[in-house]
Design a protein around this motif. Sequence first.
Motif, PDB file in Angstrom:
ATOM      1  N   GLU A 276       0.856  -1.184   0.000  1.00 17.59           N
ATOM      2  CA  GLU A 276       0.000   0.000   0.000  1.00 17.59           C
ATOM      3  C   GLU A 276       0.888   1.229   0.000  1.00 17.59           C
ATOM      4  N   GLY A 277       0.547   2.208  -0.847  1.00 19.16           N
ATOM      5  CA  GLY A 277       1.354   3.416  -0.962  1.00 19.16           C
ATOM      6  C   GLY A 277       2.309   3.324  -2.137  1.00 19.16           C
ATOM      7  N   ASP A 278       2.568   4.459  -2.777  1.00 20.30           N
ATOM      8  CA  ASP A 278       3.465   4.486  -3.935  1.00 20.30           C
ATOM      9  C   ASP A 278       3.932   5.913  -4.175  1.00 20.30           C
ATOM     10  N   PHE A 279       4.822   6.087  -5.141  1.00 22.72           N
ATOM     11  CA  PHE A 279       5.318   7.405  -5.500  1.00 22.72           C
ATOM     12  C   PHE A 279       4.171   8.266  -6.043  1.00 22.72           C
ATOM     13  N   MET A 280       4.268   9.568  -5.809  1.00 18.88           N
ATOM     14  CA  MET A 280       3.302  10.536  -6.331  1.00 18.88           C
ATOM     15  C   MET A 280       4.037  11.622  -7.108  1.00 18.88           C
TER      16      MET A 280
END
Length: 434
Positions: A276-280
Motif C-alpha cells: 500500500e502506498g506508492d510514489f506521487m
Amino acid sequence: MRRAVTGKKGFLSALVALLGLILVLDLLWATTSSSSRWALWITPDAPILLSNSTVPNQATPNKDLIAGRVLSATFSDLPAPELKWEKMASAPVHSHVDIYNFTSNSWGGRFDMPKDMAHSHLGMVTDGRYIYIVTGQYGPQCRGPTSHTFVLDTETKRWRSMPPLPVPRYAPATQLWRGRLHVMGGSKENRHTPALEHWSIAVKDGVVLENEWRSEIPIPRGGPHWFFHLLWILLKHIDPLCMRRSPHFCTNVCCNVFYRACVVYNDNLYVIGGQEGDFMAKAGSPIFKCSRRNEVVYGDVYMLEDDTKWKVLPSMPKPDSHIEFAWAIVNSFVFIVGGTTEKHPVTKKMILDGEIFQFNFDTQKWFVVGKLPYRVKTTLVGLWDGMLYFTSGQRDKGRDDPAPRKVIGEMWRTKLHSVELNGSYFLSFFLNKG
C-alpha cells in the motif's frame, strides 16, 4: 537511630550491588553482541525477519547504529539453496511488442502498440491467445492514469478497443475468471491512495459481450502496481491437468493489486503479497517528477470463495511486493521470484528480494526453494521444458547492498526437476522510459 542508619546502609549496599550486576550483564551482552553473529527468526505472519552481523570499527557515528548494534543492510535475506543459473540472450528494450521463442531461445518478431494505450502500471491478463489490457499510467515519471482498455489477438497481431473503466486506475488487479474480465483495486488518480473497487465484464475469445462494467465484491486491500516502463506477459503457459477440467478457469494469467501476484488455480482466485502506498507526482512539477511516499509491504494471501468472500491463507515467508508477473504455476505449486520487502527500518531504503518462494495449493504451505543470481524486482517468470526463466526488472546494487540500482534486460534460466507444463514464448511490451 542505629536501626535507621543500618537500614540506609543496607539499602545503599543493595543498590550498589544491583547496579554492579547490571553493569556486568551489560558488559557481557556488549561483548557477545559485538563479536558474534545473531539471528532472530519469527513466524511467517510477522512483518519482518531480522539478522545481524559483527559491528564494524568506525571512527564516526553511523546512523545504522542502534544501541551499539548494527542492523545489516542484508538483514532480510533468507537462507536458501544455491541454484545453477545459465545466462541467456538479453531482451531488447523498445517502444513496441517483442517476442521471445523458447524453442529457438531467441528474440524475434515485433509489432506496434496503440498510441493511446497506457505506458506503465497496466492491468493485464491473457487466456493464451488474447491479451486484455486495462487502464494504467499514460506517460513517464508520475503522470496521470487513463481509462482506455484494449484487447490484443496474438495470432493476427491486431488490437481492438474495449469499454473504458468507470474511473481510471493505476495497476489494478486484472484477471479472467468464470467467463468475465475482473479488474480490482489499484491506486486512485493521485497514484498513492489505495482503491478497493472491483468491476467485471463478460468476455469470450477476445470479444466483449456487455456494454458496461458490473460492480463486484471489493478486494481485501487496495493499491497500485507497476513501476517499470517495460511490461511482460507469459502466453500459452497452462497447467495441463487443470486444462482438462476447464480451460477457461485454469489458464495461467497475471494480475496486480498494488504490485501483487494474482493467480487462478483449480477454479479459485488467489492474490498474494503486495503493498500500500506508492510514489506521487511532486506538487507543481511541470514534468510530474516522482516523489516518494510511505509504502507498507505485505505477505498476505487471500482466496476468493464463491464470489462472496475472501478467505485468509498462510502468509508468505516474508512481505513481498513487485511480483505481478514474477510467478509461474507447476502442477499444484506456484513459484514467486524476487520482489521487494519492507524498507530498511533505519535507512528507509527500499530492499529487494533474491529468493524463490514456493506455495503448495494443496497443503497451503510456503517454502524457500532457491536463490537468484542477484536480487531483483518486477521481473517476468516463465517455465518451459523443465526450465525456470526470469527476465528483465530492476536489480540490486550488489551482494552486500539490496537497494535497487538499474533496470536490466538480462534473461536467466535454471533447471527444475519433475516439471510438467506447456508453453511456447514470451510476449513483452517495451515502453518508453521517462
